[in-house]
Design a protein around this motif. Structure first.
Motif, PDB file in Angstrom:
ATOM      1  N   THR A 443      52.895  88.753  -8.710  1.00 36.53           N
ATOM      2  CA  THR A 443      52.358  87.726  -9.591  1.00 36.53           C
ATOM      3  C   THR A 443      53.269  87.515 -10.798  1.00 36.53           C
ATOM      4  N   PRO A 444      53.676  86.288 -11.075  1.00 37.65           N
ATOM      5  CA  PRO A 444      54.475  86.018 -12.280  1.00 37.65           C
ATOM      6  C   PRO A 444      53.589  86.003 -13.520  1.00 37.65           C
ATOM      7  N   TYR A 445      53.148  87.183 -13.924  1.00 40.19           N
ATOM      8  CA  TYR A 445      52.096  87.244 -14.939  1.00 40.19           C
ATOM      9  C   TYR A 445      52.583  86.866 -16.333  1.00 40.19           C
ATOM     10  N   HIS A 446      53.905  86.696 -16.496  1.00 36.88           N
ATOM     11  CA  HIS A 446      54.386  86.196 -17.784  1.00 36.88           C
ATOM     12  C   HIS A 446      53.968  84.739 -17.991  1.00 36.88           C
ATOM     13  N   LEU A 447      53.538  84.083 -16.927  1.00 35.14           N
ATOM     14  CA  LEU A 447      53.093  82.695 -17.024  1.00 35.14           C
ATOM     15  C   LEU A 447      51.598  82.590 -17.317  1.00 35.14           C
ATOM     16  N   MET A 448      50.913  83.717 -17.416  1.00 32.92           N
ATOM     17  CA  MET A 448      49.458  83.696 -17.502  1.00 32.92           C
ATOM     18  C   MET A 448      48.917  83.973 -18.897  1.00 32.92           C
ATOM     19  N   TYR A 449      49.797  84.300 -19.820  1.00 36.23           N
ATOM     20  CA  TYR A 449      49.378  84.482 -21.207  1.00 36.23           C
ATOM     21  C   TYR A 449      49.789  83.249 -22.002  1.00 36.23           C
ATOM     22  N   GLU A 450      48.865  82.717 -22.758  1.00 36.49           N
ATOM     23  CA  GLU A 450      49.216  81.597 -23.629  1.00 36.49           C
ATOM     24  C   GLU A 450      50.062  82.074 -24.796  1.00 36.49           C
ATOM     25  N   ASN A 451      49.945  83.352 -25.107  1.00 35.23           N
ATOM     26  CA  ASN A 451      50.665  83.937 -26.240  1.00 35.23           C
ATOM     27  C   ASN A 451      51.457  85.141 -25.757  1.00 35.23           C
ATOM     28  N   LEU A 452      52.758  85.131 -25.992  1.00 39.24           N
ATOM     29  CA  LEU A 452      53.645  86.186 -25.506  1.00 39.24           C
ATOM     30  C   LEU A 452      54.469  86.763 -26.652  1.00 39.24           C
ATOM     31  N   ILE A 453      54.590  88.085 -26.652  1.00 39.96           N
ATOM     32  CA  ILE A 453      55.561  88.760 -27.517  1.00 39.96           C
ATOM     33  C   ILE A 453      56.504  89.530 -26.604  1.00 39.96           C
ATOM     34  N   LEU A 454      57.778  89.230 -26.670  1.00 38.74           N
ATOM     35  CA  LEU A 454      58.797  89.879 -25.852  1.00 38.74           C
ATOM     36  C   LEU A 454      59.610  90.798 -26.743  1.00 38.74           C
ATOM     37  N   VAL A 455      59.509  92.092 -26.524  1.00 46.33           N
ATOM     38  CA  VAL A 455      60.204  93.087 -27.346  1.00 46.33           C
ATOM     39  C   VAL A 455      61.310  93.720 -26.511  1.00 46.33           C
ATOM     40  N   ALA A 456      62.534  93.583 -26.968  1.00 40.89           N
ATOM     41  CA  ALA A 456      63.676  94.081 -26.207  1.00 40.89           C
ATOM     42  C   ALA A 456      64.549  94.964 -27.078  1.00 40.89           C
ATOM     43  N   GLY A 457      65.158  95.943 -26.435  1.00 38.43           N
ATOM     44  CA  GLY A 457      66.144  96.790 -27.090  1.00 38.43           C
ATOM     45  C   GLY A 457      67.457  96.720 -26.337  1.00 38.43           C
ATOM     46  N   GLY A 458      68.495  96.201 -26.954  1.00 43.70           N
ATOM     47  CA  GLY A 458      69.809  96.129 -26.317  1.00 43.70           C
ATOM     48  C   GLY A 458      69.803  95.271 -25.070  1.00 43.70           C
ATOM     49  N   ILE A 459      70.274  95.856 -23.962  1.00 43.50           N
ATOM     50  CA  ILE A 459      70.360  95.128 -22.698  1.00 43.50           C
ATOM     51  C   ILE A 459      68.979  94.826 -22.134  1.00 43.50           C
ATOM     52  N   GLY A 460      67.937  95.337 -22.762  1.00 45.61           N
ATOM     53  CA  GLY A 460      66.574  95.008 -22.360  1.00 45.61           C
ATOM     54  C   GLY A 460      66.251  93.533 -22.485  1.00 45.61           C
ATOM     55  N   ILE A 461      67.127  92.770 -23.125  1.00 43.70           N
ATOM     56  CA  ILE A 461      66.925  91.328 -23.229  1.00 43.70           C
ATOM     57  C   ILE A 461      67.130  90.645 -21.884  1.00 43.70           C
ATOM     58  N   SER A 462      67.779  91.340 -20.949  1.00 43.75           N
ATOM     59  CA  SER A 462      68.151  90.733 -19.672  1.00 43.75           C
ATOM     60  C   SER A 462      66.978  90.088 -18.934  1.00 43.75           C
ATOM     61  N   PRO A 463      65.868  90.808 -18.641  1.00 42.68           N
ATOM     62  CA  PRO A 463      64.759  90.136 -17.947  1.00 42.68           C
ATOM     63  C   PRO A 463      64.100  89.057 -18.777  1.00 42.68           C
ATOM     64  N   PHE A 464      64.208  89.139 -20.109  1.00 42.69           N
ATOM     65  CA  PHE A 464      63.609  88.117 -20.951  1.00 42.69           C
ATOM     66  C   PHE A 464      64.401  86.813 -20.908  1.00 42.69           C
ATOM     67  N   VAL A 488      60.038  86.438 -29.714  1.00 40.20           N
ATOM     68  CA  VAL A 488      61.026  87.366 -29.170  1.00 40.20           C
ATOM     69  C   VAL A 488      61.481  88.293 -30.290  1.00 40.20           C
ATOM     70  N   VAL A 489      61.300  89.588 -30.089  1.00 40.55           N
ATOM     71  CA  VAL A 489      61.767  90.600 -31.045  1.00 40.55           C
ATOM     72  C   VAL A 489      62.854  91.404 -30.335  1.00 40.55           C
ATOM     73  N   TRP A 490      64.073  91.296 -30.834  1.00 38.47           N
ATOM     74  CA  TRP A 490      65.216  91.910 -30.163  1.00 38.47           C
ATOM     75  C   TRP A 490      65.962  92.810 -31.143  1.00 38.47           C
ATOM     76  N   ALA A 491      66.054  94.098 -30.823  1.00 41.08           N
ATOM     77  CA  ALA A 491      66.786  95.056 -31.645  1.00 41.08           C
ATOM     78  C   ALA A 491      68.090  95.417 -30.947  1.00 41.08           C
ATOM     79  N   VAL A 492      69.213  95.239 -31.669  1.00 41.19           N
ATOM     80  CA  VAL A 492      70.527  95.576 -31.124  1.00 41.19           C
ATOM     81  C   VAL A 492      71.265  96.449 -32.143  1.00 41.19           C
ATOM     82  N   LYS A 493      72.226  97.216 -31.652  1.00 47.51           N
ATOM     83  CA  LYS A 493      72.979  98.082 -32.551  1.00 47.51           C
ATOM     84  C   LYS A 493      74.011  97.301 -33.344  1.00 47.51           C
ATOM     85  N   LYS A 494      74.726  96.401 -32.652  1.00 49.48           N
ATOM     86  CA  LYS A 494      75.805  95.644 -33.301  1.00 49.48           C
ATOM     87  C   LYS A 494      75.688  94.169 -32.960  1.00 49.48           C
TER      88      LYS A 494
END
Length: 733
Positions: A443-464, A488-494
């Motif tokens: 199920t593509p459940y990212h399509l089922m929330y009207e409100n989304l917070i995407l939290v990524a660290g480094g290369i974790g942004i890839s699926p987002f 979208v909350v994205w934390a990177v080192k550099k």
């Protein structure tokens, strides 16, 4: 090396978030619910028998079933197979019908909205500790297993004590007798746990697809069960070794290979193989010596085969069902991985990330939450590594892309191979890739929330990147898609990693998307106090456009065509039953074969032959069918692949992200980390009384931080406050 994927809160693939209804006829819905009820009844009855078996009631129940059925051609082993293995195979077969009826997920917004509510799969209960982040549903499962182990040991202890009264044993022999009885009980309990051990690691299993738990998350359950199972098997062997040593027959017993009865030496070999796998799978070893872990884990073949020789066919039939499902999945993966796949392009980005674009046939479907296993034969013939897709299936029907962060030896060699390719050599040199998958959520459940917070660290942004692209495509094309508020909350080192987000041209995908979507991007550069002096300069990415030879990913995957994958399971299972019947009718009974270890060997040989012969026949027909189906549009596919894969290369500019995506609100903060308490409180104030899907991709520390704040917020929330739903997982290779 890292790759990230996501965990689904849903129990079954057609259960959706509030705000959506699924189109289906009344008859179709009735059949699906009927199948669900039947599967739940079978599952509960099966688990109930396993739970009760250590006690007198369960043991007597199984004995009655054996007495009622052992007159069949399959004998006692068939009776035990019927009790412990047949139910899970029957559920897998029923799952085929359920998945076929479910078909493609088509959703529309519901007229009525429900108040936000807690869900067991998305509410984090434990956020620190040996289990990592544990949801409420997972906590219930862990608790039930702990209760089962305590109950089983208690019941077995009572039965051991009662056995002492039946034998005339001297007081000096009582200790040794109890040790060996306890060892026997630990071995039986280990077998009961082994029933569940192989189910989570069947990547394309119909069972995992049924409950919509992707393999990369189910791996955690395999790890937990592996520790428990090996602890029980180790105690099993240890108690026997102590008892034999007390009796002065240790060496003799260890080397004994009985013709009738338990063969000790195969059990010793199986246990040693299991111990090697267990020790090298411990986190410190796996983290620092991954290749050692990977290679020693192939000893599962030795472990299973010698287990069958150790206990014989009738005891091995207890765990045969789960192992058979794993064998089906493993053989299908083997067939898919034999196909060489064209790497349409390979790009080395300045931040030390590699992008590969792989050719896929139009018939092979995936969604933005999926991942693949990749092998590059120029680097290693044995190593397979998982990566989330970074492209949306709506980007192209003919390719998918992945991003690979250079963090280990394998990824470093891949980057060096791409960099070493000079332009004149490109026509002669290619990267030979093989792919398993795609795997992931139904199920593509990212399509089922009207409100989304995407939290990524480094290369974790890839699926987002895949998720954002998918949402924008759907909004642009008018396809079903609920998300309207995205943070979208994205934390990177550099800051050299920032161009990764610029790889999506949001304005090109969906012009004026801000009129339909409120997209905010908060970026935290943790190890820099301010913008780099080189910011705004052009950095050229070393890219290689590889020649296309028409070799695409194989569609032979368990998550592919439901009809063919269902036929594969059903025909292989029927083939196994037929082979066992023929073997017993024409060989075992006429020749009075009674050697336990030999019967165990014949049993496992029938399992392998049924998968290879009957399953192989279905796979061959599946391949021919797909080849014929794709032949009509082959020329069109080649032309489109060439067009689609050409424009993605060239210089990469380290520029202001708002220039590339002017309609998104992008804030970059330097020298600080995200304060999730403040982020969730602010979001709650702005978005109000709603459900919010929080998707996290990153290291365990990031997951724990987010889960801790979500748990705290949801517990202390007011009457009209937001509920956050935590979903996360990441590989740690």
């Amino acid at each position: 090396m890292g790759s990230n994927s996501l965990k689904n809160p849903l129990l079954f693939s057609d259960e959706v978030e509030p705000g959506y209804v699924k189109h289906s006829s009344f008859l179709k819905s009735s059949v699906k619910w009927g199948l669900k009820i039947v599967m739940w009844v079978i599952f509960i009855a099966w688990v109930g028998v396993i739970f009760l078996y250590p006690g007198e009631i369960g043991s007597q129940l199984v004995e009655k079933i054996i007495n009622a059925t052992n007159g069949s051609v399959f004998g006692t082993s068939g009776s035990l197979f019927l009790v412990f293995s047949a139910p899970i195979l029957l559920i897998a077969i029923l799952a085929v019908a359920h998945l076929i009826i479910s078909g493609e997920h088509v959703f529309e917004k519901s007229k009525s909205s429900k108040k936000p509510r807690f869900r067991l799969w998305t509410f984090p209960v434990l956020v620190d500790g040996p289990f990592g982040v544990v949801s409420a549903a997972e906590f219930i499962g862990i608790t039930l297993f702990v209760v089962f182990i305590i109950w089983a040991m208690y019941a077995y202890t009572l039965r051991n004590i009662s056995l002492l009264t039946l034998f005339d044993i001297s007081s000096s022999e009582t200790g040794r007798f109890m040790l060996e009885l306890t060892g026997l009980r630990c071995g039986m309990l280990g077998l009961l746990c082994l029933i569940f051990l192989f189910l989570p690691v069947s990547r394309g299993s119909l069972l995992l697809r049924l409950i919509d738990i992707p393999f990369e998350h189910a791996t955690r359950y395999h790890v937990w069960l592996g520790h428990l199972t090996m602890m029980l098997f180790t105690l099993h062997g240890l108690f026997y070794v102590i008892g034999w040593a007390m009796n002065g027959t240790l060496v003799k017993e260890l080397l004994e290979w009985k013709r009738v009865g338990i063969a000790n030496l195969p059990g010793v070999i199986s246990l040693l193989a299991g111990l090697f796998m267990w020790v090298t799978s411990l986190h410190p070893v796996r983290k620092d010596y991954f290749e050692l872990f990977f290679y020693t884990h192939q000893l599962y073949v030795v472990f299973v085969v010698f287990l069958a020789l150790h206990v014989g066919d009738f005891v091995f039939s207890i765990v045969a069902g789960a192992i058979f499902i794993f064998m089906l999945d493993r053989f299908l993966r083997f067939c898919q991985s034999r196909t060489k796949v064209d790497v349409l392009s390979a790009k080395c980005l300045p931040c030390g990330t590699v992008e590969l674009v792989l050719s896929k046939p139009q018939s092979l479907q995936y969604n933005a939450l999926n991942f693949i296993f990749l092998q590059v034969r120029e680097l290693s013939w044995l190593q397979w590594h998982p990566f989330s897709v970074s492209s949306s299936p709506l980007d192209s029907k003919h390719h998918l892309a992945i991003l690979i962060k250079v963090l280990g030896g394998w990824t470093a060699r891949l980057r060096d191979s791409i960099l070493s390719m000079s332009e004149p050599e490109l026509s002669k040199t290619t990267i030979t890739a093989s792919v398993e998958g795609p795997y992931g959520h139904e199920t593509p459940y990212h399509l089922m929330y009207e409100n989304l917070i995407l939290v990524a660290g480094g290369i974790g942004i890839s699926p987002f990147l895949a998720i954002l692209s998918d949402i924008l495509h759907r909004v642009s094309d008018g396809k079903p898609c609920l998300p309207r508020k995205i943070l979208v909350v994205w934390a990177v080192k550099k800051s050299d990693e920032l161009p990764l987000l610029s790889s999506i041209d949001m304005e090109s995908i969906c012009p004026f998307f801000s009129n339909k979507i409120n997209l905010e991007i908060d970026i935290y550069v943790t190890r820099e106090s301010g913008p780099s002096m080189e910011e705004g300069k052009v950095h050229v990415a070393s890219s290689s456009s590889c020649p296309f030879s028409g070799r695409s990913m194989s569609p032979l995957v368990g998550t592919g065509n439901n009809v063919w994958s269902g036929l594969y399971v059903i025909i292989s299972t029927v083939g196994f039953i037929v082979l066992m019947a023929l073997l017993r009718i024409f060989y075992i009974k006429p020749y009075n074969v009674s050697t336990w270890w030999y019967l165990g060997l014949l049993f496992i040989a029938c399992m392998v032959m049924s998968v290879v012969i009957f399953g192989g026949l279905v796979i061959g027909l599946w391949h021919l069918w797909d080849k014929k189906a794709s032949a009509n549009d082959k020329d069109e596919d080649i032309d489109r692949i060439k067009v689609e894969s050409t424009p993605s290369y060239g210089p990469v500019e380290d520029k202001d992200l708002t220039q590339n995506n002017p309609e998104s609100s992008t804030i970059i903060q330097y020298g600080t980390r995200p304060d999730f308490k403040e982020i969730f409180a602010s979001t709650s104030r702005k978005w109000g009384n709603v459900d919010v899907g929080v998707l996290v991709c990153g290291p365990p520390t990031l997951q724990s931080s987010v889960a801790k704040e979500i748990r705290s917020h949801n517990i202390r929330r007011q009457k009209h406050d937001t509920i956050f739903h935590f979903n996360s997982h990441s590989f740690d290779l």
